[in-house]
Scaffold this motif. Sequence first.
Motif, short mmCIF file in Angstrom:
data_model
loop_
_atom_site.label_atom_id
_atom_site.label_comp_id
_atom_site.label_asym_id
_atom_site.label_seq_id
_atom_site.Cartn_x
_atom_site.Cartn_y
_atom_site.Cartn_z
N MET A 42 3.42 -8.65 -2.57
CA MET A 42 2.17 -8.06 -2.11
C MET A 42 1.98 -8.41 -0.63
O MET A 42 2.02 -9.56 -0.25
N VAL A 43 1.74 -7.37 0.15
CA VAL A 43 1.53 -7.58 1.58
C VAL A 43 0.04 -7.78 1.87
O VAL A 43 -0.35 -8.64 2.64
N LYS A 44 -0.80 -6.96 1.21
CA LYS A 44 -2.25 -7.03 1.45
C LYS A 44 -2.97 -6.37 0.28
O LYS A 44 -2.44 -5.45 -0.35
N GLU A 45 -4.16 -6.83 0.00
CA GLU A 45 -4.99 -6.25 -1.04
C GLU A 45 -6.34 -5.90 -0.44
O GLU A 45 -6.89 -6.65 0.36
N THR A 46 -6.88 -4.73 -0.82
CA THR A 46 -8.22 -4.33 -0.40
C THR A 46 -9.06 -4.11 -1.65
O THR A 46 -8.59 -4.34 -2.77
N GLU A 47 -10.24 -3.63 -1.47
CA GLU A 47 -11.13 -3.40 -2.61
C GLU A 47 -10.51 -2.45 -3.63
O GLU A 47 -10.56 -2.69 -4.83
N ARG A 48 -9.88 -1.36 -3.16
CA ARG A 48 -9.34 -0.35 -4.07
C ARG A 48 -7.83 -0.21 -4.07
O ARG A 48 -7.28 0.57 -4.85
N LEU A 49 -7.15 -0.99 -3.20
CA LEU A 49 -5.73 -0.75 -2.99
C LEU A 49 -4.89 -2.02 -2.97
O LEU A 49 -5.38 -3.09 -2.60
N PHE A 50 -3.62 -1.85 -3.32
CA PHE A 50 -2.59 -2.85 -3.07
C PHE A 50 -1.66 -2.25 -2.02
O PHE A 50 -1.27 -1.09 -2.14
N ILE A 51 -1.32 -3.04 -1.02
CA ILE A 51 -0.33 -2.64 -0.02
C ILE A 51 0.88 -3.53 -0.31
O ILE A 51 0.79 -4.75 -0.23
N ARG A 52 2.02 -2.91 -0.65
CA ARG A 52 3.19 -3.70 -1.03
C ARG A 52 4.47 -3.09 -0.48
O ARG A 52 4.50 -1.92 -0.08
N VAL A 53 5.51 -3.91 -0.48
CA VAL A 53 6.82 -3.45 -0.04
C VAL A 53 7.28 -2.32 -0.98
O VAL A 53 7.06 -2.38 -2.19
N LEU A 54 7.90 -1.32 -0.39
CA LEU A 54 8.44 -0.22 -1.19
C LEU A 54 9.51 -0.73 -2.14
O LEU A 54 10.17 -1.74 -1.87
N GLU A 55 9.69 -0.02 -3.26
CA GLU A 55 10.69 -0.35 -4.28
C GLU A 55 11.46 0.91 -4.64
O GLU A 55 10.97 2.02 -4.45
N ALA A 56 12.64 0.72 -5.22
CA ALA A 56 13.47 1.87 -5.62
C ALA A 56 12.71 2.82 -6.55
O ALA A 56 12.86 4.03 -6.46
N GLY A 57 11.85 2.29 -7.40
CA GLY A 57 11.08 3.12 -8.32
C GLY A 57 10.02 3.97 -7.65
O GLY A 57 9.39 4.81 -8.31
N ASP A 58 9.81 3.77 -6.35
CA ASP A 58 8.80 4.55 -5.62
C ASP A 58 9.32 5.91 -5.18
O ASP A 58 8.54 6.73 -4.68
N VAL A 59 10.61 6.18 -5.37
CA VAL A 59 11.17 7.45 -4.90
C VAL A 59 10.43 8.63 -5.53
O VAL A 59 10.07 9.59 -4.84
N LYS A 60 10.17 8.58 -6.83
CA LYS A 60 9.50 9.70 -7.50
C LYS A 60 8.11 9.97 -6.91
O LYS A 60 7.81 11.11 -6.53
N PRO A 61 7.22 8.97 -6.79
CA PRO A 61 5.92 9.27 -6.18
C PRO A 61 6.02 9.66 -4.70
O PRO A 61 5.17 10.41 -4.21
N LEU A 62 7.05 9.20 -4.01
CA LEU A 62 7.20 9.57 -2.60
C LEU A 62 7.53 11.05 -2.43
O LEU A 62 7.28 11.63 -1.37
N LYS A 63 8.03 11.68 -3.49
CA LYS A 63 8.26 13.13 -3.43
C LYS A 63 6.94 13.87 -3.23
O LYS A 63 6.90 14.92 -2.59
N ARG A 64 5.83 13.30 -3.78
CA ARG A 64 4.51 13.91 -3.63
C ARG A 64 3.90 13.62 -2.26
O ARG A 64 2.84 14.16 -1.93
N ILE A 65 4.56 12.76 -1.51
CA ILE A 65 4.03 12.39 -0.20
C ILE A 65 4.99 12.89 0.87
O ILE A 65 4.79 13.95 1.45
N TRP A 66 6.06 12.15 1.11
CA TRP A 66 7.02 12.53 2.15
C TRP A 66 7.77 13.80 1.82
O TRP A 66 8.24 14.48 2.74
N GLY A 67 7.89 14.14 0.56
CA GLY A 67 8.61 15.36 0.17
C GLY A 67 7.73 16.59 0.05
O GLY A 67 8.21 17.66 -0.31
N ASP A 68 6.45 16.46 0.37
CA ASP A 68 5.49 17.57 0.24
C ASP A 68 5.27 18.22 1.60
O ASP A 68 4.81 17.55 2.54
#
Length: 166
Positions: free
Chosen positions: A1-27
């Motif tokens: 975990m890099v940082k936590e806010t009220e509604r969010l976790f900010i963390r290092v990317l992981e191999a399992g993030d590829v699928k959700p990244l399609k909705r972001i960087w792949g959109d």
Amino acid sequence: MVKETERLFIRVLEAGDVKPLKRIWGDEEVMGLCAGATAHEKLPKIVEYYVKCHDEKGLSVYAVVEKASGIVIGTAGFNVENTIEKVELIYHFAKQSWGKGLAYEAVSACVEVAKANNVVKCLYASADPTNLSSLRILEKLGFKYIGMKWFDDTNQEEPYYELDVR
């Protein structure tokens, strides 16, 4: 975990993030005001690059995870080139997260991460001139408008901002 806010976790990317990244960087709509969508087959290598960047330099682009759902809703953090004294702040969010203040919350947390790093002196950022939401985020965080600057990756002039974090 890099940082936590009220509604969010900010963390290092992981191999399992590829699928959700399609909705972001792949959109195309999400990335349309940047350099355009990234081909899905390139995403695993990009994730590997950012993990290595964090391991070697202590800063990177991170996954933004919504606490309530556990879903990766965006990315935020730093493009680190030669030095971490001056780094680019970037952020991209899935369409479903737009207009909820989540980008500001995540980017604000990333600025805190940069300030806590004793090497970073300056953050810089730019945005498409028509992306008023991103420009407002930068101004709200105290970034100073420096002027218009040409960017080869987007093939246009964009408002360029800097923030002293010393």
